[in-house]
Enzyme design. Structure first.
Site, mmCIF file in Angstrom:
data_model
loop_
_atom_site.group_PDB
_atom_site.id
_atom_site.type_symbol
_atom_site.label_atom_id
_atom_site.label_comp_id
_atom_site.label_asym_id
_atom_site.label_seq_id
_atom_site.Cartn_x
_atom_site.Cartn_y
_atom_site.Cartn_z
ATOM 1 N N CYS A 14 0.870 -1.186 0.000
ATOM 2 C CA CYS A 14 0.000 0.000 0.000
ATOM 3 C C CYS A 14 0.900 1.228 0.000
ATOM 4 O O CYS A 14 2.099 1.122 -0.310
ATOM 5 C CB CYS A 14 -0.963 -0.016 1.183
ATOM 6 N N ASN A 17 2.311 1.451 4.300
ATOM 7 C CA ASN A 17 2.634 0.189 5.015
ATOM 8 C C ASN A 17 2.372 0.290 6.517
ATOM 9 O O ASN A 17 3.091 -0.294 7.333
ATOM 10 C CB ASN A 17 4.086 -0.266 4.746
ATOM 11 N N CYS A 19 -1.357 0.779 7.407
ATOM 12 C CA CYS A 19 -2.789 0.478 7.543
ATOM 13 C C CYS A 19 -3.169 -0.766 6.732
ATOM 14 O O CYS A 19 -3.367 -1.855 7.283
ATOM 15 C CB CYS A 19 -3.647 1.657 7.107
ATOM 16 N N ASP A 128 -8.091 3.848 0.921
ATOM 17 C CA ASP A 128 -7.146 4.343 1.926
ATOM 18 C C ASP A 128 -7.934 4.848 3.144
ATOM 19 O O ASP A 128 -8.718 5.790 3.022
ATOM 20 C CB ASP A 128 -6.333 5.484 1.297
HETATM 21 P P1 4NP Z 1 -1.769 2.829 4.084
HETATM 22 O O1 4NP Z 1 -2.399 4.194 4.654
HETATM 23 O O2 4NP Z 1 -1.230 3.162 2.700
HETATM 24 O O3 4NP Z 1 -2.914 1.897 4.038
HETATM 25 O O4 4NP Z 1 -0.675 2.423 5.068
HETATM 26 C C1 4NP Z 1 -1.702 5.395 4.733
HETATM 27 C C2 4NP Z 1 -0.764 5.580 5.725
HETATM 28 C C3 4NP Z 1 -0.098 6.801 5.840
HETATM 29 C C4 4NP Z 1 -0.383 7.818 4.950
HETATM 30 C C5 4NP Z 1 -1.329 7.622 3.943
HETATM 31 C C6 4NP Z 1 -1.978 6.415 3.836
HETATM 32 N N1 4NP Z 1 0.283 9.059 5.084
HETATM 33 O O5 4NP Z 1 -0.035 9.992 4.312
HETATM 34 O O6 4NP Z 1 1.138 9.211 5.953
#
Ligand code: 4NP
Length: 159
Positions: A14, A17, A19, A128
């Protein structure tokens, strides 16, 4: 899948990394063990905002409530040798998928898929959840459970 008889290897990807892909790693590991298939599993992010951090507390809360184990998971960024090492490189959304294709040699593109291509779902991407509320994290978990079942059926058919 590689031509060898060794266990298939699966990498969930994703953006952060913290969620979606660590949730996929925890859920898929649990279900793979329960179904007795032999598989190597990891997860990574296309971006390195949170390197070394454990999964987001909201993801852990949603997952632990359904019996999944997040112990020991730590954020890492996708590395160039992942494309050689992993048989299935499974992106949570189209943005992740396009990023993976952009940073890898074309000879690896057949390994890169949307994870939800293994699910019977109206969703094609795992949304997301980072800037949303609890319901978003529960939806992530539901979609990942569905796709995990589909991927297990695929791997089981090959073992
Ligand atoms: P993930 O979610 O891609 O599912 O881990 C996110 C985690 C952090 C961020 C965006 C999405 N961020 O902008 O920090």
């Amino acid at each position: 899948m590689s031509q060898s008889q060794s266990a298939p290897t699966v990498l969930f990807v994703c953006l952060g990394n913290i969620c979606r892909s660590p949730t996929a790693e925890a859920v898929f590991r649990h279900k793979a063990r329960a179904s007795g298939i032999n598989v190597t599993i990891d997860s990574a992010g296309t971006h390195g905002y949170h390197i070394g951090n454990p999964p987001d507390k909201r993801s852990q809360q949603a997952g632990v409530a359904k019996g999944y184990d997040f112990a020991g998971l730590a954020c890492r960024k996708v590395a160039v040798d992942d494309f050689e090492k992993y048989d299935y490189i499974l992106a949570m959304d189209n943005r992740n998928l396009e990023h993976l294709k952009k940073i890898s040699d074309e000879k690896y593109h057949h390994k890169i898929h949307l994870f939800l291509s293994f699910a019977k779902s109206d969703y094609s991407e795992v949304p997301d959840p980072y800037y949303g509320g609890r319901r978003g994290f529960e939806l992530v978990l539901d979609l990942i459970e569905q796709a995990s079942e589909g991927l297990i059926n695929r791997l089981r058919a090959q073992q």
